[in-house]
Design an enzyme around this catalytic site. Structure first.
Site, short mmCIF file in Angstrom:
data_model
loop_
_atom_site.label_atom_id
_atom_site.label_comp_id
_atom_site.label_asym_id
_atom_site.label_seq_id
_atom_site.Cartn_x
_atom_site.Cartn_y
_atom_site.Cartn_z
N TYR A 159 81.83 -15.05 24.09
CA TYR A 159 81.00 -14.54 22.99
C TYR A 159 80.19 -13.33 23.46
O TYR A 159 80.05 -12.33 22.73
CB TYR A 159 80.04 -15.64 22.50
CG TYR A 159 79.18 -15.21 21.32
CD1 TYR A 159 79.67 -15.28 20.02
CD2 TYR A 159 77.89 -14.74 21.52
CE1 TYR A 159 78.88 -14.89 18.94
CE2 TYR A 159 77.10 -14.34 20.45
CZ TYR A 159 77.60 -14.42 19.16
OH TYR A 159 76.84 -14.03 18.09
N GLU B 134 83.32 -18.88 35.03
CA GLU B 134 82.44 -19.91 35.58
C GLU B 134 83.11 -21.28 35.67
O GLU B 134 82.64 -22.18 36.35
CB GLU B 134 81.15 -20.02 34.75
CG GLU B 134 81.29 -20.59 33.35
CD GLU B 134 81.72 -19.56 32.29
OE1 GLU B 134 82.32 -18.52 32.67
OE2 GLU B 134 81.50 -19.81 31.10
#
Ligand code: XMP
Length: 520
Positions: A86, A174
């Site tokens: 996003y 991540e």
């Protein structure tokens, strides 16, 4: 605190499920990192003087009205910025690119082609697997950006404006499923932000000791020590910093794991290596009598929590006025209670299940409030705590009280302690022998069920023990771990042979939801 002057990267949170993971990964690269809500004003971000900024993923579509956003000026500060999912779309949207619903939704492990000349992808292979999870995509990059990664379905898996140090990645570096994710984040902090990598646990311990001394002066500090990882590391840190000015109150409520009370006393008590005031309150009988006849889980939790407060109060009164109350609050507690999320309210958090409002102290100190759990553990080792204490599994405040279904009494506590000890011992052994991976949490619980069995020609009518082992990252959802059959068999036969009062062993397969990890 010293962290204020640390070189730091800031994560701006847009509500993504991996926000804490992003910060942890950056810290694994030895760079200090904090999480702030996307509502944090630009002025505040500037004041913090970050060396880099990471925008997280989030569940919204950036082109929809009311979707979380950030002012364009953020991208004009001259600070390197990395947008993830996003965050990547938002960066492109705000800077004049185009984001729209993707013709093909990408989810899961995805083959991706990288331009390894990009500073983000230096040292990586041109083809790699990344974790994708998006229904929108960047259909057109913003002016000044060029594409530096793509997949078969996603033309802009990553894009960059090297001149302005702005980078956008559609996937999630991540997450461990992104095979070279850690290197990508490391490339961002080192190749793009030019960090020096000064965040290390030995320097944290040193500077935390210094700042505790400055804050406390010659004042007195009280800590409720539960024996769990966080309060133990806080105790060790405070003890190193202020020694006898610290008093730890450790309440043995008789609901601890086998040998746990003595282990805690061994480390922090008079024969341990820390020079502090240690008070062990042996409250087993007091607890058992309060819990007698009580079956309802919430009532049990309430009694256990309240009794803890009463005892703590009594001890605090004996000590007299203290200047500081210390708590083992850690960074996820801070983030979850609002600082990093959507609100700016910081709720005081503690891991001992509610402390009295009127304990007479002036201020709270929370020496671990900037650390993630794995960092707390590293700090614990740095401070010389034994490994068995530092790598303890999570253990609930109400202890075995909520692992014994129905009424709690001394006999049942002894049964569950012994069964649990055997279970943990066998799992540890199996892990060491390479038979299995260690589950994230595992323990034995006592069902309130008794059933008929036969042992040595004798009829038995004994309790059933339930074994629980779960795999989880966040402890909010969990799956039952798949244990090797041979291990379950060994545990079963050892428990039945060695623990008096047990003639049946169950393995609890329930995931969370619908179950919870604990039984009550
Ligand atoms: P549940 O049972 O809610 O547990 O799935 C999730 C995690 O939280 C721990 N837990 C507690 N920890 N006080 C605590 O400090 C409590 O009352 C408590 N109840 C559950 C549990 O062990 C698991 O790790």
């Amino acid at each position: 605190m010293a962290q204020e002057t640390q070189e730091k990267v800031i994560v701006i949170d847009f509500g993504g499920q991996y926000n804490q993971l992003v910060a942890r990964r950056v810290r694994e690269c030895s760079v200090y990192c904090e999480i702030y809500s996307y509502r944090t004003p630009l002025e505040k971000i500037k004041e913090m003087n970050p060396v880099g900024i990471i925008l997280t993923g989030g569940p919204n579509s950036c082109y929809e009205e009311g979707a979380p956003t950030y002012t364009k000026e953020l991208f004009e500060l001259g600070i390197p910025i990395l947008g993830l999912c996003y965050g990547a779309q938002l960066m492109q949207h705000v800077l004049g690119g185009k984001v729209e619903k993707a013709p093909v939704r990408e989810y899961g492990k995805t083959e991706t082609f990288l331009n390894t000349e990009s500073p983000l992808f230096q040292g990586l292979e041109e083809q790699t697997i990344v974790w994708m999870s998006h229904f929108d995509y960047i259909s057109q990059t913003a002016p000044g950006f060029s594409i530096c990664a793509h997949t078969n379905d996603c033309p802009v898996a990553a894009c960059e404006n090297r001149e302005k140090n702005l980078y956008a990645i559609q996937f999630h570096p991540e997450v461990l499923h992104t095979v070279r994710g850690k290197e990508i984040l490391s490339n961002f902090v080192y190749n793009v932000c030019h960090c020096s990598g000064s965040w290390r646990m030995d320097s944290f311990v040193e500077s935390a000791i210094q700042s505790i001394r400055e804050k406390v002066g010659d004042g007195k500090v009280l800590l409720a020590l539960s024996g769990g990882v966080d309060s133990s590391v806080a105790a060790a840190l405070l003890a190193k910093a202020i020694g006898k000015q610290l008093t730890c109150v450790f309440v043995d409520h008789g609901l601890l794991r086998k040998n746990e009370g003595d282990e805690v006393e061994g480390v922090f008590g008079p024969n341990g290596e820390f020079d502090l005031n240690f008070i062990r309150v042996n409250a087993q009988e007091r607890y058992y009598s309060k819990l007698a006849g009580v079956e309802e889980p919430e009532s049990k939790r309430k009694i256990i929590g309240e009794e803890f407060i009463r005892i703590f109060e009594e001890e605090a009164k004996k000590i007299g006025a203290v200047d500081f109350l210390a708590q083992g609050t850690i960074y996820p507690d801070v983030v979850e209670s609002g600082l990093g999320g959507e609100s700016a309210v910081i709720k005081s958090h503690h891991n001992v299940g509610g402390l009295p409002d009127f304990v007479d102290f002036k201020e709270i100190i929370e020496p671990l409030r900037d650390l993630f759990k794995d960092e707390v553990r590293k700090a614990g080792l740095e401070l010389g705590l034994p490994e068995y204490l530092v790598f303890r599994q999570p253990f609930p405040g109400p202890g075995l009280g909520i692992r014994i279904i129905g009424e709690v009494n001394a006999e049942k506590v002894a049964i569950v302690q012994d069964a649990d000890y055997i279970y943990r011992e066998e799992i540890k052994k199996a892990v060491k022998e390479g038979l299995m991976e260690e589950p994230n949490q595992y323990f034995a619980a006592l069902t309130n069920m008794r059933s008929v069995g036969v042992m040595g020609d004798e009829r038995t009518y004994d309790y059933a023990v339930a074994l629980r082992a779960v795999r989880t990252i966040d402890f909010m959802t969990a799956e039952a771990a798949e244990l090797p059959w041979s291990v379950v068999q060994t545990v079963m036969s050892r428990i039945i042979n060695e623990v008096k009062g047990v003639n049946r062993v169950f393995y609890d397969l329930t995931s969370k939801p619908p179950g919870t990890i604990e039984m009550e």
